[in-house]
Design an enzyme around this catalytic site. Structure first.
Site, PDB file in Angstrom:
ATOM      1  CE  LYS A  79      40.812  37.983  34.895  1.00 33.65           C
ATOM      2  NZ  LYS A  79      40.817  37.143  36.037  1.00 33.65           N
ATOM      3  CG  ASP A 134      37.596  40.753  34.680  1.00 31.05           C
ATOM      4  OD1 ASP A 134      38.339  41.746  34.807  1.00 31.05           O
ATOM      5  OD2 ASP A 134      37.471  39.875  35.558  1.00 31.05           O
TER       6      ASP A 134
HETATM    7  O1  C5P Z   1      32.214  43.695  37.204  1.00 32.01           O
HETATM    8  P1  C5P Z   1      31.716  42.390  37.706  1.00 32.01           P
HETATM    9  O2  C5P Z   1      30.228  42.257  37.582  1.00 32.01           O
HETATM   10  O3  C5P Z   1      32.441  41.233  37.123  1.00 32.01           O
HETATM   11  O4  C5P Z   1      32.034  42.369  39.259  1.00 32.01           O
HETATM   12  C1  C5P Z   1      31.489  41.399  40.127  1.00 32.01           C
HETATM   13  C2  C5P Z   1      31.624  41.877  41.567  1.00 32.01           C
HETATM   14  O5  C5P Z   1      33.005  41.886  41.952  1.00 32.01           O
HETATM   15  C3  C5P Z   1      31.131  43.284  41.842  1.00 32.01           C
HETATM   16  O6  C5P Z   1      29.766  43.304  42.111  1.00 32.01           O
HETATM   17  C4  C5P Z   1      31.962  43.670  43.052  1.00 32.01           C
HETATM   18  O7  C5P Z   1      31.433  43.093  44.228  1.00 32.01           O
HETATM   19  C5  C5P Z   1      33.292  42.987  42.793  1.00 32.01           C
HETATM   20  N1  C5P Z   1      34.253  43.888  42.119  1.00 32.01           N
HETATM   21  C6  C5P Z   1      34.816  44.923  42.849  1.00 32.01           C
HETATM   22  N2  C5P Z   1      35.704  45.757  42.232  1.00 32.01           N
HETATM   23  C7  C5P Z   1      36.058  45.586  40.945  1.00 32.01           C
HETATM   24  C8  C5P Z   1      35.493  44.538  40.189  1.00 32.01           C
HETATM   25  C9  C5P Z   1      34.589  43.696  40.807  1.00 32.01           C
HETATM   26  O8  C5P Z   1      34.536  45.094  44.039  1.00 32.01           O
HETATM   27  N3  C5P Z   1      36.934  46.414  40.383  1.00 32.01           N
END
Ligand code: C5P
Length: 326
Positions: A8, A135
């Protein structure tokens, strides 16, 4: 059972305050593009994975792998006794801001659901996807999605037209948490920053103060007009400055694309991939050649969007004519 899932590009990534759970409130408009990872699921004893292809050496094969976690989550949720071996063929670069790990997790969910005949409905799959990463629900649905919350609450956006992009892959990756931390540092904001507006209810009923992310109205309106020129003017990524701060070489890549006539040059997600929008397919070919020749990135790739999310491409349990074509 083979499922492919797309990368994406974020057309709009508006970032608000840091929430109590460590995530940022976001408004995220993402477009799935024609660059895919494939996951083949075969019955096995436990849950395991092997990774091949682009950047495979950097991808863990154990529980650190999002696809393995997705399979384990589905197995636990549906009470499945059998296991699976996942063969992950990567084309999407790793830690590149293109949600490649999320694509693998979405593909693993769809593949295991079919392999184990668990028959989960969309809502159940989406909820498991959200547990795997912010995501992952979008990688299931594809197309263009508006993500809110931490990005995991996705509603489809109806879009007319096709958009042409050149992707410039960088050497090395960027860690998403590191880019969000740099964003906070640049903003001078943290959790519950003084003056933050408005109150958002948390699950325990205690009001939590989080700065609201900006709305994506301009991008949504441009997408309705199917006009790449209009879209170019309203693309926005609040993480771009943080990504460039951590990888100053990206400025050269972005500048090169702009100078060569891209309608817009953006960092994709948390970077370091840069994405360049062009008006036509021919413009895209010309720009891709120019950027490749300028030596400002590791590799270039031409893609189009939107494309569908995770889909079965080969299912030995069914005849070829019965495959999902949706
Ligand atoms: O959701 P995901 O595990 O992909 O996110 C990885 C990291 O990215 C989270 O631990 C956080 O540090 C950061 N993140 C964030 N805010 C979001 C998505 C991700 O701070 N909306």
């Amino acid at each position: 059972m083979t499922v492919r899932a797309p990368a994406k590009i974020n057309l709009f990534l508006g970032v608000g305050g840091l929430r109590r759970d460590g995530y940022h409130a976001v408004t995220n408009v993402a477009q799935a593009v024609s660059l895919y990872d494939e996951v083949t699921a075969r019955a096995a004893r436990g849950v395991s994975a092997a990774v091949r292809g682009e950047g495979a050496g950097a991808v863990p094969s154990g529980l650190g792998n999002l696809a393995v976690r997705a399979a384990e989550a589905l197995r636990a949720y549906a009470g499945v006794q059998s296991g699976v071996h996942l063969e992950i063929r990567k084309t999407i670069p790793v830690a590149a801001g293109l949600a490649g790990g999320s694509a693998d997790a979405a593909a693993a969910l769809v593949a295991c659901d079919r392999l184990w005949r668990t028959g989960l409905d969309r809502d159940a799959l989406t909820s498991l996807a959200a547990d795997c990463g912010s995501d992952v629900p979008f990688a299931l649905s594809g197309g263009v999605g508006l993500g809110t919350g931490r990005g995991e609450q996705v509603s489809p956006v109806l879009v007319a037209g096709e958009y042409h992009w050149v992707l410039a892959f960088a050497s090395g990756g960027l860690s998403t948490p590191a880019v969000y931390s740099e964003f906070d540092r640049l903003q001078g904001i943290g959790a519950f920053s003084p003056g933050a507006q408005p109150a958002v209810a948390s699950p325990d009923g205690i009001a939590q103060v989080v700065t609201e992310p900006p709305p994506a109205d301009g991008v949504l309106s441009a997408l309705r007009h199917a006009d790449a020129g209009l879209l170019a003017d309203v693309l926005r990524n609040d993480l771009a400055a943080a990504a460039v701060r951590l990888r100053p070489d990206l400025s050269r890549t972005l500048d090169a694309g702009r100078e060569m006539g891209a309608l817009a040059a953006i960092v994709s997600g948390s970077g370091p991939t840069c994405a360049f929008l062009t008006a036509t397919r021919d413009e895209r070919i010309r720009l891709a050649a120019g950027i490749a020749g300028a030596g400002v990135c590791r590799a270039v790739q031409q893609v189009s969007g939107p494309v569908p999310g995770a889909r079965v491409v080969s299912d030995p349990q069914r005849s070829p004519t019965a495959l999902d074509s949706s």
